[in-house]
Write a protein that holds these residues in place. Sequence first.
Motif, short mmCIF file in Angstrom:
data_model
loop_
_atom_site.label_atom_id
_atom_site.label_comp_id
_atom_site.label_asym_id
_atom_site.label_seq_id
_atom_site.Cartn_x
_atom_site.Cartn_y
_atom_site.Cartn_z
N ASN A 194 0.73 -1.20 -0.11
CA ASN A 194 0.02 -0.10 0.02
C ASN A 194 0.71 1.47 -0.12
O ASN A 194 2.00 1.22 0.11
CB ASN A 194 -0.87 -0.06 1.15
CG ASN A 194 -0.24 -0.15 2.51
OD1 ASN A 194 0.52 0.90 3.06
ND2 ASN A 194 -0.22 -1.13 3.31
N SER A 195 0.19 2.61 -0.23
CA SER A 195 1.02 3.65 -0.53
C SER A 195 1.36 4.29 0.61
O SER A 195 2.02 5.28 0.77
CB SER A 195 0.33 4.71 -1.37
OG SER A 195 -0.85 5.10 -0.86
N ASN B 180 3.77 4.21 2.80
CA ASN B 180 5.20 3.97 3.16
C ASN B 180 6.09 5.02 2.68
O ASN B 180 5.58 5.96 1.96
CB ASN B 180 5.68 2.37 2.16
CG ASN B 180 5.60 2.51 0.89
OD1 ASN B 180 6.34 3.71 0.43
ND2 ASN B 180 4.98 1.56 0.11
N ILE C 232 8.67 5.29 0.86
CA ILE C 232 9.03 5.67 -0.38
C ILE C 232 7.91 6.24 -1.39
O ILE C 232 8.04 7.34 -1.67
CB ILE C 232 9.42 4.26 -1.25
CG1 ILE C 232 10.51 3.45 -0.37
CG2 ILE C 232 9.73 4.80 -2.71
CD1 ILE C 232 10.91 2.34 -1.03
N SER C 233 6.79 5.73 -1.29
CA SER C 233 5.64 6.44 -2.18
C SER C 233 5.24 7.49 -1.57
O SER C 233 4.79 8.49 -2.12
CB SER C 233 4.39 5.27 -2.49
OG SER C 233 4.05 4.66 -1.39
N SER D 261 -2.72 5.79 4.46
CA SER D 261 -3.47 5.53 3.23
C SER D 261 -4.80 5.13 3.54
O SER D 261 -5.26 4.50 4.64
CB SER D 261 -3.00 4.52 2.15
OG SER D 261 -3.48 3.20 2.78
#
Lengths: 273, 170
Positions: free
Chosen positions: A41-42, A44, A46-47, A157
Amino acid sequence: MQFILYLIQKNMSFLLFFVLELIALFLTIQLHSYRKSKFINSANEISGGLYNSVTSFRDYLHLREENQLLAEENTKLINYINASTPKKTIFLDSIDSLNQQKYTYTPAKIVNNDFHKSNNFLTIDKGLNDSINVDMAVVNPKGIIGITTNVSNNYVSAISVLNTNFKVNAKLKNADYFGTLSWNGKSTKEVQLKDIPRQAILKVGDTIVTGGRSSIFPAGILIGSVSNITYRNNRYDQINVALFNDVRNVSNVYIIKNLHKIEIDNLEKRRNE
Amino acid sequence: MNSDFFKILGRFLLLIPLQVLIANHLRIFGYINPQICLLFVMWYPLKKDITGLLLSTFLFGILLDSFSNSGGVNTAALLFICYVRLPIIKFIFNDKDLNLKLFKYSNYGTLPKITLILSLAFIHQFIVYVLEYFSVSYIGTILFKTFTNTLFTTFVVVIFLSIFTSTKKQ
């Protein structure tokens, strides 16, 4: 045994493809059945971080609309304060449990917003470090936006109201008739209200607000107005609700934390046992 | 050997932000997003072992999916494209004794190239939408979105391919 090893060696690439494809399918099914993706899922670094840095540029384009929204909200709050009669001063000799605060609001910013798919998610720039957790309401002054699903230290998210798995308890603003709100995946401006009892009197233009029968959304948060009603066998078949929010174009939001949520959840868990 | 590795790594690091930050936000008519991530699979050298292709595409897909919260939808579609790439190339270019080591897209005509991209894009988009909607009742929407997205993806990929292969000609 040797034959099996030979077969494996010969079909090595197919086996690898098969295993990787199975993992991908497992992740997809897991997304559909649990209404959130636990692993991928986003929320994290990094994203979330990449989206955050891009959003900080893009936000300058929408400053005018955001200011307008804030001014409108301020006016509403000032009117509300002036309209409510001054309260009498009461001296309390103990902690009044009725007047305890139930919800806290945290301002946050959407750093990524999907709306072109059938299962849309948002990425928001607040996380565990800001005491944000899963299953909290995401709203803005115009109405509901989503529910948080996955959280990391700095990002969360959230499942968007424009997600076919999104469900929220809703009611008519002027009468206590409750229903369930969900999205059919078609128009990004309309959601569908179901299970409204037939004795409820409903007109086009009626305001729909959250029902408050869950530990996530407080009661009375705006959702939208009834735009279209279809009937079947004298019952309400489908009620379309035009959202007050243009979810495609939201940036600043509030995340609502229910301070009694753990208490409510524990109570409900005990009842189910 | 090493230069190939760095080329692939470069594409990996370039195509993900390009897809996630630009292509996924185009939303032409509200839903069309060109899938330039196809280029990662198309540009992967044919002479190389499929194991490397599968593993790197898996990583690539997982990263794309984590950005768009789509479970494993992109990964599944891209992996499938990896596996059918060689048979489709052989079929469309009608080249039975295809020399994998000397293979270049620029050696072939425009029409077969467009056919190749169209078919790969169609398979990719179809898998993506089937897995995303995950319900037979949406078959009309799935097909409509697949067709429109395939056309647009092909258009964009052809442009990319023509720009970047012309500079590589020696």
